[in-house]
Design a protein around this motif. Structure first.
Motif, PDB file in Angstrom:
ATOM      1  N   MET A 139       0.803  -1.229   0.000  1.00  0.00           N
ATOM      2  CA  MET A 139       0.000   0.000   0.000  1.00  0.00           C
ATOM      3  C   MET A 139       0.835   1.277   0.000  1.00  0.00           C
ATOM      4  O   MET A 139       0.583   2.192  -0.799  1.00  0.00           O
ATOM      5  N   PRO A 140       1.860   1.413   0.871  1.00  0.00           N
ATOM      6  CA  PRO A 140       2.659   2.656   0.837  1.00  0.00           C
ATOM      7  C   PRO A 140       3.314   2.900  -0.512  1.00  0.00           C
ATOM      8  O   PRO A 140       3.320   4.029  -1.007  1.00  0.00           O
ATOM      9  N   GLY A 141       3.863   1.834  -1.129  1.00  0.00           N
ATOM     10  CA  GLY A 141       4.496   1.998  -2.437  1.00  0.00           C
ATOM     11  C   GLY A 141       3.499   2.424  -3.505  1.00  0.00           C
ATOM     12  O   GLY A 141       3.804   3.278  -4.349  1.00  0.00           O
ATOM     13  N   LYS A 142       2.311   1.837  -3.461  1.00  0.00           N
ATOM     14  CA  LYS A 142       1.282   2.209  -4.445  1.00  0.00           C
ATOM     15  C   LYS A 142       0.835   3.653  -4.240  1.00  0.00           C
ATOM     16  O   LYS A 142       0.602   4.383  -5.212  1.00  0.00           O
ATOM     17  N   GLN A 143       0.714   4.072  -2.987  1.00  0.00           N
ATOM     18  CA  GLN A 143       0.335   5.460  -2.709  1.00  0.00           C
ATOM     19  C   GLN A 143       1.399   6.422  -3.218  1.00  0.00           C
ATOM     20  O   GLN A 143       1.088   7.472  -3.791  1.00  0.00           O
ATOM     21  N   MET A 144       2.681   6.066  -3.027  1.00  0.00           N
ATOM     22  CA  MET A 144       3.768   6.925  -3.523  1.00  0.00           C
ATOM     23  C   MET A 144       3.759   6.990  -5.043  1.00  0.00           C
ATOM     24  O   MET A 144       4.013   8.042  -5.635  1.00  0.00           O
ATOM     25  N   ALA A 145       3.462   5.848  -5.689  1.00  0.00           N
ATOM     26  CA  ALA A 145       3.397   5.835  -7.157  1.00  0.00           C
ATOM     27  C   ALA A 145       2.272   6.726  -7.657  1.00  0.00           C
ATOM     28  O   ALA A 145       2.422   7.440  -8.656  1.00  0.00           O
ATOM     29  N   ILE A 146       1.146   6.711  -6.959  1.00  0.00           N
ATOM     30  CA  ILE A 146       0.024   7.576  -7.342  1.00  0.00           C
ATOM     31  C   ILE A 146       0.416   9.041  -7.185  1.00  0.00           C
ATOM     32  O   ILE A 146       0.132   9.875  -8.059  1.00  0.00           O
ATOM     33  N   ASP A 147       1.082   9.367  -6.065  1.00  0.00           N
ATOM     34  CA  ASP A 147       1.518  10.756  -5.849  1.00  0.00           C
ATOM     35  C   ASP A 147       2.510  11.191  -6.926  1.00  0.00           C
ATOM     36  O   ASP A 147       2.463  12.333  -7.397  1.00  0.00           O
ATOM     37  N   ALA A 148       3.419  10.276  -7.314  1.00  0.00           N
ATOM     38  CA  ALA A 148       4.404  10.626  -8.353  1.00  0.00           C
ATOM     39  C   ALA A 148       3.717  10.881  -9.689  1.00  0.00           C
ATOM     40  O   ALA A 148       4.038  11.848 -10.393  1.00  0.00           O
ATOM     41  N   ASP A 149       2.746  10.026 -10.045  1.00  0.00           N
ATOM     42  CA  ASP A 149       2.011  10.235 -11.299  1.00  0.00           C
ATOM     43  C   ASP A 149       1.217  11.531 -11.260  1.00  0.00           C
ATOM     44  O   ASP A 149       1.110  12.235 -12.270  1.00  0.00           O
ATOM     45  N   LEU A 150       0.663  11.840 -10.077  1.00  0.00           N
ATOM     46  CA  LEU A 150      -0.100  13.082  -9.943  1.00  0.00           C
ATOM     47  C   LEU A 150       0.816  14.293 -10.071  1.00  0.00           C
ATOM     48  O   LEU A 150       0.489  15.271 -10.760  1.00  0.00           O
ATOM     49  N   ASN A 151       1.964  14.237  -9.425  1.00  0.00           N
ATOM     50  CA  ASN A 151       2.899  15.362  -9.491  1.00  0.00           C
ATOM     51  C   ASN A 151       3.439  15.581 -10.898  1.00  0.00           C
ATOM     52  O   ASN A 151       3.727  16.717 -11.296  1.00  0.00           O
ATOM     53  N   SER A 152       3.590  14.496 -11.646  1.00  0.00           N
ATOM     54  CA  SER A 152       4.127  14.612 -12.998  1.00  0.00           C
ATOM     55  C   SER A 152       3.070  14.978 -14.021  1.00  0.00           C
ATOM     56  O   SER A 152       3.393  15.242 -15.173  1.00  0.00           O
ATOM     57  N   GLY A 153       1.799  14.973 -13.599  1.00  0.00           N
ATOM     58  CA  GLY A 153       0.736  15.342 -14.519  1.00  0.00           C
ATOM     59  C   GLY A 153       0.219  14.192 -15.358  1.00  0.00           C
ATOM     60  O   GLY A 153      -0.568  14.408 -16.282  1.00  0.00           O
ATOM     61  N   LEU A 154       0.657  12.953 -15.071  1.00  0.00           N
ATOM     62  CA  LEU A 154       0.192  11.813 -15.843  1.00  0.00           C
ATOM     63  C   LEU A 154      -1.263  11.480 -15.547  1.00  0.00           C
ATOM     64  O   LEU A 154      -1.940  10.871 -16.379  1.00  0.00           O
ATOM     65  N   ILE A 155      -1.731  11.846 -14.359  1.00  0.00           N
ATOM     66  CA  ILE A 155      -3.126  11.613 -13.988  1.00  0.00           C
ATOM     67  C   ILE A 155      -3.683  12.877 -13.354  1.00  0.00           C
ATOM     68  O   ILE A 155      -2.940  13.738 -12.891  1.00  0.00           O
TER      69      ILE A 155
END
Length: 674
Positions: A139-155
């Motif tokens: 779960m923590p890794g998936k949450q970090m991946a979501i935050d990274a995609d959000l910060n990069s504008g991918l989602i």
């Protein structure tokens, strides 16, 4: 309550009631048949469900079906022990399914129970336990991946919320499945115990109470018991299989039939040819049946022949994943109207820097930039959108603020930037360039030259660091443009949790969000941190009844933040500055015009040019000795003189006497005259 809610409640209560009260045999037959039908339905649903989140009710369903089977078991047990009769369904399983042979029935029953308990239930329980553990750990890794995609504008923010919700639901589902498999395990154990009780108690009742002879009692109660066990254990076996399918297919994105078709019959055709030939060889060269082996081998060869068509069909489905109807849909133009606060566009040659699969760490660096700006300036930096732009040169990138290009740069993916910090002692080979953030002369060098450059005293950085530093400086420089009313509301709401009295006194009683935003923007324009929002709001509360001029209020706030400003510009308790002559200060004060919307400076253009020229001449004394270009002036003059110098450059620091701590030793190295 809706009708379906009422029906579910009535059904669960009914399961408990049939345990307590006797029910007619015809109703028992109906419920036993319904139990078989429901178990088949659950098995099929688990086979053709493409995502575990499509059947989040499954753990609860296991509990309900387990309760249903146990209530039916108890009802049939009462019928067996009291009347020696429990309906036609149980009798049919006792006579037709096992041929009226009690020994055969016992063997079949115990084989089903052992397969269900030892093989399927045990395995499903272990898989569910491991799946729950790994899902929670991930779960923590998936949450970090979501935050990274959000910060990069991918989602988008909405996509991020949905993905976070899905991650939480997966964790809840597999955690619940870990516990729900215990229901199936307990049900299997209960089936064995109930069977022994029915046989033993039924035999005693038949012989002692009903006066049956030994053989008649044994035959009657044994057949009924075995039939009852089978009619309960077969649905239990189906549901256990469904449970195993659900927890073992977590990595699949299609239903079982589609996976089976693609991954087995669409496999490497060579393997299927080998299997077919081997089976035919067994029929030809061994005593095994020739016709059967040739038939099976031919089937595998036929599957090998058609395997290519299966793979091509899958490829066609992928190509046609966007149907014509999707293309013809009217476009929602509202999405095109939004403008991103910060955009980073780059040529195709720089795509590996942002691609995690290729080892790019630009996304992680952007996350660190946002944290750094939050710590230094107290600003929550908006999401940085990363986009590739084929119209750019392969090694070029541009930075946009509010949709407007504000800076550009060029980096070489497989090179390093070497900058001479003044300590360089030798020449290195490379491509001459300019460091984009600070405009320093530099060179792009290869990996071979890197060690040599470091030995010579050059500062060597990789391409992602160049882009990240450039982006950081642009964000700092344009921070005053990035803070909006919504951002101010977020900051104020954050403060309100601990300091509600401060917030309630200022917003919205004295100032609106827009007025507070203007003050914060003025501070960020000169790189003054707004992290200390409590002090800022308290200062606005103190002077809100005196003036509503946001420029003047900004000066009051700066004076309250004198400790921070002093520590930012003063080293070792000493500061070297350039001051303004009394003549210039009086000229500026007399040229201030106040209006209802604020105040502005009205100076003769010739005087403005003289002041600016003399300012730069005076600052040369500071810059020549490596000091910061700082000008010290009267509080009422500071803001307007800063606006004046911004016409030429924003690098000049203008402080007022009230912003420098009294313990600091001020040394004037020049005076600006007119």
């Amino acid at each position: 309550m809706k009708v379906e809610d009422i029906l579910i409640a009535v059904a669960i209560i009914g399961m408990v009631i049939i345990i307590i009260i006797p029910i007619p045999n015809i109703l028992i037959d109906f419920l036993l048949s319904l139990n078989i039908a429901l178990s088949i339905l659950i098995l099929l649903i688990s086979m053709y469900s493409e995502d575990a989140l499509n059947i989040t009710i499954f753990p609860s369903l296991l509990l309900i079906t387990t309760l249903f089977r146990l209530s039916l078991n108890l009802s049939t047990t009462k019928g067996i022990l009291l009347d020696g009769d429990t309906g036609k369904v149980v009798e049919a399983f006792g006579n037709f399914v096992i041929g009226g042979n009690a020994v055969v029935g016992f063997v079949i029953f115990f084989i089903i129970v052992l397969v269900n308990f030892i093989v399927i239930t045990k395995g499903a329980e272990r898989v569910a336990e491991v799946a729950a553990r790994f899902t929670l750990d991930a779960m923590p890794g998936k949450q970090m991946a979501i935050d990274a995609d959000l910060n990069s504008g991918l989602i988008t923010e909405e996509d991020a919320r949905k993905r976070r919700k899905d991650v939480q639901q997966y964790a809840d589902f597999y955690g619940a499945m870990d516990g729900a498999t215990k229901f199936v395990k307990g049900d299997a154990i209960a089936g064995i115990i109930i069977t022994f009780i029915n046989v033993g108690a039924g035999f005693l009742i038949g012989v002692v109470s009903l006066g049956m002879d030994f053989n008649e009692a044994l035959a009657r109660y044994t057949l009924l018991t075995v039939g009852d066990g089978l009619v309960g254990q077969i649905p239990a076996l189906l549901i256990s299989t469904a449970t195993g399918l659900v927890v073992t297919r977590s990595a699949s994105e299609a239903n079982l039939g589609e996976d089976f078709r693609i991954q087995i019959f669409g496999a490497n055709s060579t393997l299927l040819y080998i299997v077919g030939g081997f089976v035919i060889s067994l029929g030809v060269f061994t005593p095994l049946p020739l016709v059967i082996n040739v038939l099976i081998g031919s089937i595998f060869i036929f599957l090998a022949y058609t395997a290519k068509e299966v793979v091509e069909e899958v490829d066609d489905e992928l190509v046609e994943s966007t149907p014509a109807e999707e293309i013809r849909k009217p476009e929602n133009v509202l999405n095109l109207l939004s403008v991103d606060d910060i955009e980073l566009e780059f040529g195709y040659g720089l795509i590996p820097l942002a691609d995690v699969s290729q080892g790019g760490d630009l996304l992680d660096r952007i996350v660190m930039i946002r944290r750094q700006i939050a710590m230094e300036l107290g600003l929550v930096v908006p999401i940085v959108r990363l986009r590739d732009n084929i119209q750019l040169n392969p090694n070029e990138y541009i930075i946009k603020i509010k949709g407007v290009q504000v800076s550009t740069g060029e980096v070489y993916f497989d090179h390093y930037m070497a900058m001479d910090s003044g300590m360089g002692t030798g020449e290195i080979e490379g491509i001459d360039t300019v460091e984009p953030a600070f405009g320093l002369p530099a060179k792009w060098i290869t990996e071979k030259e890197r060690e040599k450059a470091e030995v010579y005293g050059y500062t060597v950085v990789d391409p992602p660091s160049v882009i990240a530093t450039h982006l950081t400086e642009i964000i700092k420089e344009r921070a005053y443009e990035l803070i909006g009313r919504q951002d101010v509301k977020t900051l104020i709401d954050n403060i309100k949790e601990e300091y509600p009295a401060v917030v309630e006194e200022v917003v919205p009683k004295v100032f609106s969000l827009g007025e507070v935003q203007k003050v914060l923007s003025n501070l960020l324009r000169e790189q003054i941190s707004i992290r200390d929002m409590v002090t800022i709001l308290e200062t606005l509360a103190d002077y809100g009844n005196i003036t509503n001029d946001t420029d003047l209020l900004t000066e009051y706030v700066r004076q309250k933040l004198s400790g921070y400003i002093t520590s930012k510009h003063v080293v070792n308790g000493n500061i070297k500055v350039v001051t303004l002559s009394n003549e210039i200060e009086e000229l500026i004060m007399n040229s201030i015009n106040k209006t209802e919307t604020g105040s502005y400076l009205s100076l003769d253009p010739n005087n403005v040019q003289k002041i600016l020229n003399n300012t730069f001449k005076a600052l040369e004394n500071l810059t020549s000795i490596g000091e910061q270009p700082i000008i010290l002036t009267a509080p009422i003059v500071r803001f307007y003189f800063k606006k004046l110098t911004e016409q030429m450059t924003r690098d000049i620091i203008v402080l007022s006497y009230n912003e420098v701590d009294s313990s600091v030793e001020v040394q004037s190295v020049g005076v600006v005259n007119i």
